[in-house]
Design an enzyme around this catalytic site. Sequence first.
Site, PDB file in Angstrom:
ATOM      1  N   ASP A  91     -18.303   5.777  11.304  1.00  0.00           N
ATOM      2  CA  ASP A  91     -16.853   5.823  11.436  1.00  0.00           C
ATOM      3  C   ASP A  91     -16.264   6.755  10.384  1.00  0.00           C
ATOM      4  OD1 ASP A  91     -17.642   3.869   9.445  1.00  0.00           O
ATOM      5  OD2 ASP A  91     -15.550   3.255   9.340  1.00  0.00           O
ATOM      6  N   GLU A 153     -17.114   1.091   7.867  1.00  0.00           N
ATOM      7  CA  GLU A 153     -17.080   1.211   6.402  1.00  0.00           C
ATOM      8  C   GLU A 153     -15.717   1.667   5.910  1.00  0.00           C
ATOM      9  OE1 GLU A 153     -17.327   2.865   2.434  1.00  0.00           O
ATOM     10  OE2 GLU A 153     -16.865   3.987   4.258  1.00  0.00           O
TER      11      GLU A 153
END
Length: 447
Positions: A91, A153
């Site tokens: 991500d 994250e």
Amino acid sequence: MSEQSVAASVAAVLPGARADLERLVRIPSIWADPGHADDTRRSAEAVAELARDAGAADVTIIAADGGAPAVVARFPGPAGTPTVLLYAHHDVQPTGGDEFWTTPPFEPTERNGRLYGRGAADDKAGVMTHLAVLRAYGGRPPVGVTLFVEGEEETGSPTLPALLRSHHELLACDVIVIADAANPAVDVPALTTSLRGLVDVTVEVAMLERPAHSGVYGGPVGDALTALCRTLATLHDADGEVAVAGLVHGTSEAPDVDEAVFRSDVGLLDGVQLIGSGTIPTRAWAKPAVAVLGIDAPRVAESSNVLLPRARARVGMRLAPGDDAVKAQRALADHLEANVPWGAHVTVTPEPGIAEPFTIEAAGTAYDAARRAFTEAYGNPAVETGIGGSIPFIAEFARQFPGAAVLVTGVGDPASRWHGIDESLDLAMFGRAVLAEALMLAELAGE
């Protein structure tokens, strides 16, 4: 496989790894934006496909309730060898405004030996570092490898603890390599051994029941935005030191850095002073820092001559190693509540997702192997470094797998502009990072 053979194999796979990195960068996997949830799932599927193509024995996409998809791929090693967990995340941060980028953020572009694009460094370079190493070994690494690529994250890994608990046996390992930090220079490798923690709060100041005419009532009556600004101004003293009481303030023994280079890396405007005191590593790694991250107030173009009844801001605070995140968040809230002027009402709401600071003892077999491998690959000795940012999941990995050595390695450099406009990856350093990790696996196998 000899060191020369490893280097040759790495060189052979780098062009394909570069191409696949560009493919991943083109996917806007911004999990923080619900509008990109499908893109994040597409990104996980792309990583899973790359892991299968690299020769994984099995590949699974997992997710906790409400969490982003993560990829787990296993590459069994020879009997008796350790198992190494290779971590990265797929991500990415929001772009901060596509119009501010030199080239479109999700169209990877090479300029002067650097690949530009959101996620090119943080952390799709980490994903492709691991995959390139596995390709270099033909899918049969000299140790057991579990590839774990997380998908949230950048939002603080809120469901990671649940994932680690639910899949503990699948992720069990002897060594954890986290490719999510940075090197001090493109030819100087770093092993990150300390990270600051992070807490956020939202502070709201209220003074009126409703907007009031600034001409009729201004003077005897203040406005909430001015009161909020005065409150926020108390977070630092005149020198820029954090003024919140009760926080840990440490020091760093690392050599000071060149201020001119530091200013250039961050893009500091001419004449703007650095704040705080001590060496730059001390200020950036070992002391707390406070920043106002956002304010809810009318846009200038939409403002009118009224006294604002309410205003609010989000405040983030980085914590020095050794501090306690829960206590520090309370200290920040106490400070804001105690420094609101004119009897204004104040509400401070602690935000979830706190990150504890973390310190790593860089000793043992895994660190010895890493130092040898990284020094060979980069041509310069590996250095121990701190990082001013926070990686919340590292402490969670340490709790879940207390016997595993944790190594935090770098896939960026000071010019990478992680989370910023024109994020980029030095492509020569990317090659060194792949070679370093490949040699480290051979070292861990005793080859």
